[in-house]
Design a protein around this motif. Structure first.
Motif, PDB file in Angstrom:
ATOM      1  N   LEU A   1       0.861  -1.181   0.000  1.00 28.89           N
ATOM      2  CA  LEU A   1       0.000   0.000   0.000  1.00 28.89           C
ATOM      3  C   LEU A   1       0.898   1.232   0.000  1.00 28.89           C
ATOM      4  O   LEU A   1       1.782   1.369   0.849  1.00 28.89           O
ATOM      5  CB  LEU A   1      -0.910   0.004   1.224  1.00 28.89           C
ATOM      6  CG  LEU A   1      -1.803   1.234   1.372  1.00 28.89           C
ATOM      7  CD1 LEU A   1      -2.828   1.309   0.247  1.00 28.89           C
ATOM      8  CD2 LEU A   1      -2.498   1.246   2.736  1.00 28.89           C
ATOM      9  N   GLN A   2       0.677   2.114  -0.971  1.00 28.27           N
ATOM     10  CA  GLN A   2       1.490   3.316  -1.091  1.00 28.27           C
ATOM     11  C   GLN A   2       0.617   4.564  -0.968  1.00 28.27           C
ATOM     12  O   GLN A   2      -0.539   4.588  -1.415  1.00 28.27           O
ATOM     13  CB  GLN A   2       2.205   3.327  -2.448  1.00 28.27           C
ATOM     14  CG  GLN A   2       3.180   2.184  -2.634  1.00 28.27           C
ATOM     15  CD  GLN A   2       3.822   2.196  -4.008  1.00 28.27           C
ATOM     16  OE1 GLN A   2       3.216   2.630  -4.991  1.00 28.27           O
ATOM     17  NE2 GLN A   2       5.058   1.712  -4.103  1.00 28.27           N
ATOM     18  N   ARG A   3       1.204   5.602  -0.355  1.00 26.30           N
ATOM     19  CA  ARG A   3       0.527   6.891  -0.222  1.00 26.30           C
ATOM     20  C   ARG A   3       1.303   7.944  -0.999  1.00 26.30           C
ATOM     21  O   ARG A   3       2.540   7.894  -1.054  1.00 26.30           O
ATOM     22  CB  ARG A   3       0.460   7.289   1.262  1.00 26.30           C
ATOM     23  CG  ARG A   3      -0.490   8.428   1.547  1.00 26.30           C
ATOM     24  CD  ARG A   3      -0.493   8.758   3.027  1.00 26.30           C
ATOM     25  NE  ARG A   3       0.462   9.831   3.321  1.00 26.30           N
ATOM     26  CZ  ARG A   3       0.911  10.117   4.531  1.00 26.30           C
ATOM     27  NH1 ARG A   3       0.555   9.375   5.574  1.00 26.30           N
ATOM     28  NH2 ARG A   3       1.755  11.107   4.717  1.00 26.30           N
TER      29      ARG A   3
ATOM     30  N   TYR B   1      -4.140   7.048  -2.368  1.00 23.26           N
ATOM     31  CA  TYR B   1      -3.460   5.769  -2.124  1.00 23.26           C
ATOM     32  C   TYR B   1      -3.513   4.922  -3.398  1.00 23.26           C
ATOM     33  O   TYR B   1      -4.360   5.118  -4.274  1.00 23.26           O
ATOM     34  CB  TYR B   1      -4.148   4.982  -0.997  1.00 23.26           C
ATOM     35  CG  TYR B   1      -4.034   5.560   0.377  1.00 23.26           C
ATOM     36  CD1 TYR B   1      -2.985   5.210   1.224  1.00 23.26           C
ATOM     37  CD2 TYR B   1      -5.007   6.432   0.866  1.00 23.26           C
ATOM     38  CE1 TYR B   1      -2.900   5.721   2.515  1.00 23.26           C
ATOM     39  CE2 TYR B   1      -4.934   6.952   2.159  1.00 23.26           C
ATOM     40  CZ  TYR B   1      -3.875   6.587   2.971  1.00 23.26           C
ATOM     41  OH  TYR B   1      -3.805   7.098   4.245  1.00 23.26           O
TER      42      TYR B   1
ATOM     43  N   TRP C   1       5.454   8.205  -4.466  1.00 27.11           N
ATOM     44  CA  TRP C   1       4.659   7.198  -3.771  1.00 27.11           C
ATOM     45  C   TRP C   1       5.546   6.473  -2.770  1.00 27.11           C
ATOM     46  O   TRP C   1       6.624   5.998  -3.109  1.00 27.11           O
ATOM     47  CB  TRP C   1       4.077   6.192  -4.753  1.00 27.11           C
ATOM     48  CG  TRP C   1       3.030   6.765  -5.655  1.00 27.11           C
ATOM     49  CD1 TRP C   1       3.200   7.268  -6.903  1.00 27.11           C
ATOM     50  CD2 TRP C   1       1.638   6.900  -5.356  1.00 27.11           C
ATOM     51  NE1 TRP C   1       2.015   7.708  -7.419  1.00 27.11           N
ATOM     52  CE2 TRP C   1       1.024   7.492  -6.495  1.00 27.11           C
ATOM     53  CE3 TRP C   1       0.845   6.594  -4.261  1.00 27.11           C
ATOM     54  CZ2 TRP C   1      -0.339   7.778  -6.540  1.00 27.11           C
ATOM     55  CZ3 TRP C   1      -0.512   6.860  -4.312  1.00 27.11           C
ATOM     56  CH2 TRP C   1      -1.103   7.439  -5.434  1.00 27.11           C
TER      57      TRP C   1
ATOM     58  N   ALA D   1      -4.533   1.260   5.771  1.00 24.14           N
ATOM     59  CA  ALA D   1      -4.281   2.694   5.600  1.00 24.14           C
ATOM     60  C   ALA D   1      -4.533   3.401   6.920  1.00 24.14           C
ATOM     61  O   ALA D   1      -5.319   2.926   7.759  1.00 24.14           O
ATOM     62  CB  ALA D   1      -5.181   3.257   4.506  1.00 24.14           C
TER      63      ALA D   1
END
Length: 321
Positions: A260-262, A297, A269, A287
């Motif tokens: 999971l990337q923000r 996201y 990212w 998250a």
């Protein structure tokens, strides 16, 4: 089992192309048994390469029947089939009881009784070369795909000029006697086969068979796209609250990681959570909104297991409150 001797009816062998040359092996052995079921005992002779080049590093005899004497003190004889892919100097180093099919079905051969057997000098020429072209190059989930297999002479780079019998297999058919499709190539050494999409999850192979080991073979995994979905369990949450994000990766690429990337700034990212894909193909990452406002996201899937390519889910948003 005690092995008294192993002999071969010839020790210098020349073999070319797709031919095989039988070499008769004779084993004198004693087997300590009183079980009547052992009356039809067969033996296997193990042979390994000690010098030379080529794909065939080990040879194995056919199931050798007893030809004289008793099980307790007898003689077993039969051939080992030498192919051109065996090239170099080989040594008989062991004997075990068979049959081969029983051990293969169980997943492994027994440790043989060590012997100091004869040395075979094998000259293998015009060995077969197998190549494959998958269409499309990256196989989507759902549609069928084709593989065009080609068998050529490794020395000349050209076809042998005859139709060649081969076996096309999937999964365990590539290493066991578990079925498959028997085919004949064209005179140009080609065979194009249509595969249902689901068979792209397993090894696909072409085998040029002999007994008990193949002359040659090639196995491959088709390339699959990384197809990732991701859905947050909440569209908004208070800052610092953990929000599960559920998704799926097609395949499935079991145990492969998803990240999971923000989004930080305009284009960077960064990983904030990770999980592994489950047997169902699903995963859950977490998250945690770090500030108030709309936060972008995505879930990133890195290339995995040699045939799943990198994939990224559509961007989604969670509003921090």
């Amino acid at each position: 089992m005690t092995v008294t001797s192993v002999t071969a009816d010839r020790t210098t062998i020349a073999v070319s192309g797709l031919n095989t040359v039988p070499v008769k092996l004779t084993v004198a052995a004693k087997y300590n048994t009183t079980n009547p079921d052992d009356e039809n005992l067969v033996l296997l002779v193990y042979i390994k390469r000690i010098s030379g080049t080529g794909p065939m590093t080990e040879l194995l005899s056919t199931d050798l029947p007893r030809t004289s004497g008793t099980v307790q003190d007898g003689v077993w004889s039969g051939p080992v089939h030498i192919s051109s892919t065996a090239n170099g100097t080989y040594k008989v180093y062991g004997v075990s009881y068979g049959p081969y099919f029983t051990w293969q079905a169980g997943g492994m051969l027994p440790d043989p009784t060590p012997v100091d057997g004869p040395t075979l000098t094998i000259t293998g020429t015009h060995q077969p070369k197998i190549t494959a072209k998958v269409t499309p190059a990256v196989v989507p989930f759902g549609p069928n795909y084709t593989i065009t297999w080609a068998i050529t002479d490794r020395t000349t780079g050209k076809p042998y000029g005859t139709r060649i019998r081969a076996l096309l297999g999937v999964d365990n058919q590539c290493g066991e006697e578990a079925g498959g499709v028997n085919v004949l190539t064209t005179a140009a050494g080609l065979i194009t086969h249509l595969y249902p999409s689901g068979e792209g999850e397993w090894t696909n192979c072409l085998r040029i068979k002999s007994t008990p080991l193949d002359i040659a073979g090639l196995g491959l995994l088709v390339l699959r796209p990384g197809v990732v979905s991701a859905v947050p369990s909440k569209a908004s949450a208070a800052v610092g609250t953990v929000v599960p994000v559920n998704g799926r990766v097609l395949g499935p690429p079991v145990n492969c990681p998803v990240l999971l990337q923000r989004l930080y700034g305009a284009s960077q990212w960064r990983q904030v959570s990770t999980a592994n894909v489950r047997l169902s193909g699903r995963y859950t990452v977490s998250a945690q909104p770090a500030y108030k406002g709309l936060i972008p996201y995505r879930v990133y899937f890195a290339a995995c297991q040699r045939h799943y390519l990198t994939g990224v889910s559509p961007v989604f948003y969670i509003r921090g409150l």
